[in-house]
Design an enzyme around this catalytic site. Structure first.
Site, short mmCIF file in Angstrom:
data_model
loop_
_atom_site.label_atom_id
_atom_site.label_comp_id
_atom_site.label_asym_id
_atom_site.label_seq_id
_atom_site.Cartn_x
_atom_site.Cartn_y
_atom_site.Cartn_z
N CYS A 73 0.84 -1.16 0.15
CA CYS A 73 0.05 0.08 -0.09
C CYS A 73 0.92 1.19 -0.16
O CYS A 73 1.98 1.45 0.56
CB CYS A 73 -0.86 0.16 1.18
SG CYS A 73 -2.20 -1.15 1.11
N ARG A 77 3.82 -0.54 -4.88
CA ARG A 77 3.49 -1.16 -3.36
C ARG A 77 2.18 -1.73 -3.49
O ARG A 77 1.66 -2.36 -2.17
CB ARG A 77 3.55 0.17 -2.50
CG ARG A 77 4.82 0.91 -2.14
CD ARG A 77 4.67 2.10 -1.31
NE ARG A 77 4.61 1.24 0.04
CZ ARG A 77 5.66 1.20 0.69
NH1 ARG A 77 6.92 1.39 0.27
NH2 ARG A 77 5.19 0.62 1.85
N TRP A 80 -2.87 -2.59 -1.88
CA TRP A 80 -2.62 -4.13 -1.77
C TRP A 80 -3.69 -4.59 -1.01
O TRP A 80 -3.22 -4.51 0.09
CB TRP A 80 -1.24 -4.51 -1.66
CG TRP A 80 -0.86 -5.81 -1.98
CD1 TRP A 80 -0.47 -6.16 -3.38
CD2 TRP A 80 -0.90 -7.03 -1.21
NE1 TRP A 80 -0.38 -7.68 -3.39
CE2 TRP A 80 -0.37 -8.27 -2.02
CE3 TRP A 80 -1.03 -7.05 -0.04
CZ2 TRP A 80 -0.24 -9.44 -1.42
CZ3 TRP A 80 -1.08 -8.28 0.70
CH2 TRP A 80 -0.47 -9.59 -0.33
N ASN A 115 -1.82 2.16 5.90
CA ASN A 115 -0.84 0.96 5.65
C ASN A 115 -0.51 0.01 6.66
O ASN A 115 -0.05 0.48 7.57
CB ASN A 115 0.27 1.65 4.79
CG ASN A 115 1.63 0.53 4.57
OD1 ASN A 115 2.67 0.85 4.39
ND2 ASN A 115 0.96 -0.59 4.14
N GLY A 116 -0.80 -1.28 6.56
CA GLY A 116 -0.59 -2.13 7.79
C GLY A 116 -1.69 -2.96 7.94
O GLY A 116 -2.80 -2.95 6.93
N GLU A 132 15.86 -18.63 -8.29
CA GLU A 132 15.64 -17.24 -8.90
C GLU A 132 15.07 -17.05 -10.20
O GLU A 132 14.09 -16.33 -10.57
CB GLU A 132 16.77 -16.34 -8.53
CG GLU A 132 16.71 -14.99 -9.35
CD GLU A 132 15.70 -13.98 -8.91
OE1 GLU A 132 15.11 -14.53 -7.55
OE2 GLU A 132 15.42 -12.96 -9.13
N LYS A 183 11.66 -15.31 -11.26
CA LYS A 183 11.14 -14.44 -12.10
C LYS A 183 10.40 -14.49 -13.17
O LYS A 183 9.23 -13.89 -13.56
CB LYS A 183 12.64 -14.13 -12.68
CG LYS A 183 12.89 -12.84 -13.02
CD LYS A 183 13.15 -11.68 -11.87
CE LYS A 183 13.03 -12.22 -10.50
NZ LYS A 183 12.95 -11.35 -9.55
N GLU A 220 6.64 -14.69 -11.73
CA GLU A 220 6.00 -13.34 -11.27
C GLU A 220 5.58 -12.76 -12.60
O GLU A 220 4.51 -11.97 -12.44
CB GLU A 220 7.32 -12.59 -10.54
CG GLU A 220 7.68 -13.01 -9.39
CD GLU A 220 8.80 -12.08 -8.80
OE1 GLU A 220 8.61 -11.61 -7.76
OE2 GLU A 220 9.80 -12.01 -9.40
N HIS A 225 12.01 -37.95 -8.79
CA HIS A 225 11.13 -38.24 -7.51
C HIS A 225 9.96 -37.88 -7.37
O HIS A 225 9.34 -37.14 -6.21
CB HIS A 225 12.08 -38.03 -6.23
CG HIS A 225 13.47 -38.76 -6.49
ND1 HIS A 225 13.40 -40.10 -5.89
CD2 HIS A 225 14.65 -38.26 -6.53
CE1 HIS A 225 14.94 -40.53 -6.28
NE2 HIS A 225 15.50 -39.53 -6.36
N LYS A 262 5.77 -4.61 -4.25
CA LYS A 262 7.29 -4.60 -4.21
C LYS A 262 7.57 -4.61 -2.74
O LYS A 262 8.68 -5.39 -2.30
CB LYS A 262 7.70 -3.71 -4.84
CG LYS A 262 9.24 -3.67 -5.04
CD LYS A 262 9.73 -2.71 -6.23
CE LYS A 262 11.45 -3.35 -6.44
NZ LYS A 262 11.43 -4.45 -6.99
C1 G6P Z 1 8.51 -9.05 -2.50
C2 G6P Z 1 9.22 -8.32 -3.72
C3 G6P Z 1 10.47 -9.31 -4.07
C4 G6P Z 1 11.48 -8.99 -2.93
C5 G6P Z 1 10.69 -9.57 -1.74
C6 G6P Z 1 11.47 -9.22 -0.57
O1 G6P Z 1 8.13 -10.30 -2.78
O2 G6P Z 1 8.11 -8.53 -4.79
O3 G6P Z 1 11.21 -8.77 -5.20
O4 G6P Z 1 12.53 -10.02 -3.14
O5 G6P Z 1 9.60 -8.97 -1.55
O6 G6P Z 1 11.64 -7.74 -0.31
P1 G6P Z 1 12.75 -6.94 0.13
O7 G6P Z 1 12.44 -5.57 -0.04
O8 G6P Z 1 13.06 -7.52 1.55
O9 G6P Z 1 14.12 -7.14 -0.77
#
Ligand code: G6P
Length: 588
Positions: free
Chosen positions: A2, A27, A74, A100-101, A461, A465, A468, A484, A583
């Site tokens: 948010c 956000r 969000w 936010n929270g 990773e 990606k 996502e 397995h 994010k």
């Molecule tokens: C969210 C973001 C990711 C990030 C993760 C941790 O899932 O979309 O890109 O890696 O949070 O966030 P941080 O700010 O702690 O790296």
């Protein structure tokens, strides 16, 4: 999670707030809304979905006001909808808030409310009604008395229709800053929202309150005692948060990585590291998402160079796994935002039990940065695309450099890093080829990424990606483990990507690729050697330059970033703002 923007000043609040919310859309983008005080009457406009929908609602409206608050959401409590969108108002419409929270005891508060008409499913609306009931003519005092009844996390920003020259706010657990400029004062969840106007920022700490007017920012402690606090000047400008001619932030940020590496190498070689790693016999890498996968690379460096027992865990599980923490424990934290709720909770728990916290953080002055015993800034600059690319690379690079200094190998690593910068440009040259592959594979039903050893960490990773940004079911597996169970999913519309940067393991991984090939899968190999065996099994091969040890993690990740990006573009999806994601994840 948010985004909040509030403004009081000499120019039109609508412009400042809409601009700021667009910068904070990363956000959350389930809905957006704005409230403005126009001649002692509060007007609220909301729209489900992204900011462009709210802009549509506002179009053509002459909203003459110098004070207002806005929000991009969000969703946590209540589905994304107009009615659940913030700002939320009290029944009379006198008080309006953005939040936010999470208010954990909102159902208890709701039971005691006098308000008859509760329109949304949100925890936030309950607080708006409570504030109205507590209102005594002093907005800040009203906020404090309401907060005394609240349990949970919040950045809470409040306006009253009769108090048309001030906004009040409270903070606990969710970030909030105030930028001060000639045009007025801007409250925001994150710095990019204010950079068009100023780089002078006040940062609020947990438990603090603020009263903001057009000429003044007053900060108070938890008992409402005025605190003297100076603003800080941040080294960022609006330009760093623009697309610079690229179609999307994600691809711009992928291309920025060579510069980020250069900046890190030039700066970090001069910086002193205070943490003495030899003092610790247990080391935990703790983080979430992509930052956790960067932590896995850090773990592999320490595994090879220390006698300590080294673990890497996702922050949301760490606390429940009963980690054995004492004064000989080092917690290594990786976080782009420095605000991720689970990571922050892990930091606080570990510190309470006596551990030292060494963190690798991108956002300067963020909560985790402030609460760590030592912070190494990762210097990626603002990362706007929700899918993280350059932040990962910067975390891996700063860890390589920092740890190598701890082991007295800094000089070798700096030389190797210089070579890496050149190799990095070569990797970016393959973009055209990767784009072709993305078009070829865009209609597969699912993808697996396989690797062994460090390549398995890279596979994690890479799979994240792709899922996502393309919404494809995309999983990472240790190459030898696929048989397995998951091999049951392989068919002729499955793509299997084999990542191979460790020549000792090529043959074994290639054998595993043969197993899936025999069952109809399409095979793509990412490898740093010309190798006949791989040509025999793979439908397509991406070659990357060879590098030393963990540097391979920096280079070999780039084709996966490009592949995810171009797959999403080929599928005509919203690359920078994928569905359901945010994010900065500031709820547990
Ligand atoms: C969210 C973001 C990711 C990030 C993760 C941790 O899932 O979309 O890109 O890696 O949070 O966030 P941080 O700010 O702690 O790296």
């Amino acid at each position: 999670m948010c985004g909040i923007v509030g403004f009081v000043g000499n120019v039109k609040a609508k412009e400042v707030i809409v601009h700021g919310l667009k910068k904070l859309e990363y956000r959350g983008y389930d809905s957006a809304g704005i409230a403005l005080n126009i001649d002692n009457d509060i007007k609220v406009y909301k729209a489900k979905g992204k900011m462009e929908n709210l802009e549509g609602v506002l179009e053509g409206k002459e909203l003459d006001s110098n004070i207002g608050i806005g929000h991009t959401r969000w969703a946590t409590h209540g589905e994304p909808s107009d009615v659940n969108a913030h700002p939320h108002s009290s029944e009379s419409g006198d008080i309006v808030i953005v939040h936010n929270g999470i208010i954990e005891n909102y159902l208890d508060i709701k039971k005691g409310l006098k308000a008859k008409k509760i329109v949304s499913e949100t925890d936030t609306e309950i607080v708006a009604h409570k504030l109205n009931e507590n209102y005594n003519g002093d907005l800040l005092d009203t906020l404090k008395r309401t907060i005394d009844e609240v349990r949970g996390t919040y950045a809470l920003v409040v306006m009253h229709k009769e108090v048309k020259d001030e906004i009040v706010l409270a903070k606990k657990g969710s970030p909030i800053i105030i930028g001060t400029s000639e045009e007025g004062n801007i409250i925001a969840s994150d710095i990019p929202a204010v950079l068009k106007y100023t780089n002078k920022i006040y940062i609020l700490e947990d438990g603090e309150y603020a009263r903001v007017t057009k000429d003044e920012v007053q900060i108070f402690d938890k008992k409402l005692k005025l605190i003297k606090r100076d603003y800080i000047e941040v080294d960022m400008d609006e330009k760093t948060a623009e697309k610079d001619g690229f179609d999307h932030f994600m691809i711009k940020e992928i291309h920025e990585q060579a510069k980020v590496i250069e900046k890190i190498v030039n700066t970090k070689k001069l910086e002193k590291v205070k943490t003495n790693i030899k003092r610790y016999n247990k080391i935990y890498f703790v983080a979430c998402g992509t930052a956790h996968y960067a932590g896995l690379i850090g773990k592999s460096i320490l595994d090879r160079n220390t006698n300590a027992a080294v673990f890497a865990e996702v922050a949301s599980e760490f606390r429940y796994n009963e980690p054995k923490i004492d004064r000989k424990t080092l917690l290594v934290v990786t976080s782009q935002s420095g605000e991720t709720a689970d990571t922050l909770a892990a930091v606080r728990m570990a510190k309470e039990k006596g551990a030292r916290v060494l963190s690798f953080i991108n956002v300067v002055g963020s909560t985790i940065a402030r609460e760590s015993d030592e912070v190494i800034y990762t210097m990626a600059g603002p990362e706007i695309a929700v899918a993280s690319t350059k932040a990962y690379t910067s975390q891996v690079m700063t860890m390589i450099l920092t740890f190598s200094k701890m082991f007295g190998k800094a000089v070798d690593v700096v030389n190797e890093s210089k070579e890496l910068m050149m190799k990095f440009d070569n990797v970016l040259d393959i973009e055209g080829y990767v784009k072709q592959l993305s078009n070829k594979y865009k209609d597969v039903d699912r993808a697996f990424f396989l690797g062994r050893g460090m390549d398995y960490n890279l596979a994690k990773e890479a799979a994240l990606k792709l899922k996502e940004v393309t919404y494809l079911s995309s999983e990472a597996y240790p190459a030898g483990e696929l048989k397995h169970g998951p091999i049951a999913l392989i068919d002729d519309n499955t793509l299997v990507v084999g990542i191979m940067t460790d020549e000792r393991l090529y043959e074994k991984t290639i054998s595993n690729l043969k197993e899936v090939k025999a069952r109809g899968a399409k095979v793509l190999a990412i490898i740093n050697d010309r190798n006949d065996l791989v040509l025999d099994v793979a439908d397509d091969v991406i070659y990357i330059p060879k590098s030393q040890g963990e540097f391979n993690a920096v280079l070999a990740n780039v084709p996966s970033q490009l592949f995810a990006y171009h797959m999403a573009v080929a599928k005509e999806l919203d690359v920078d703002m994928p569905r359901n994601l945010a994010k900065s994840v500031t709820v547990e």
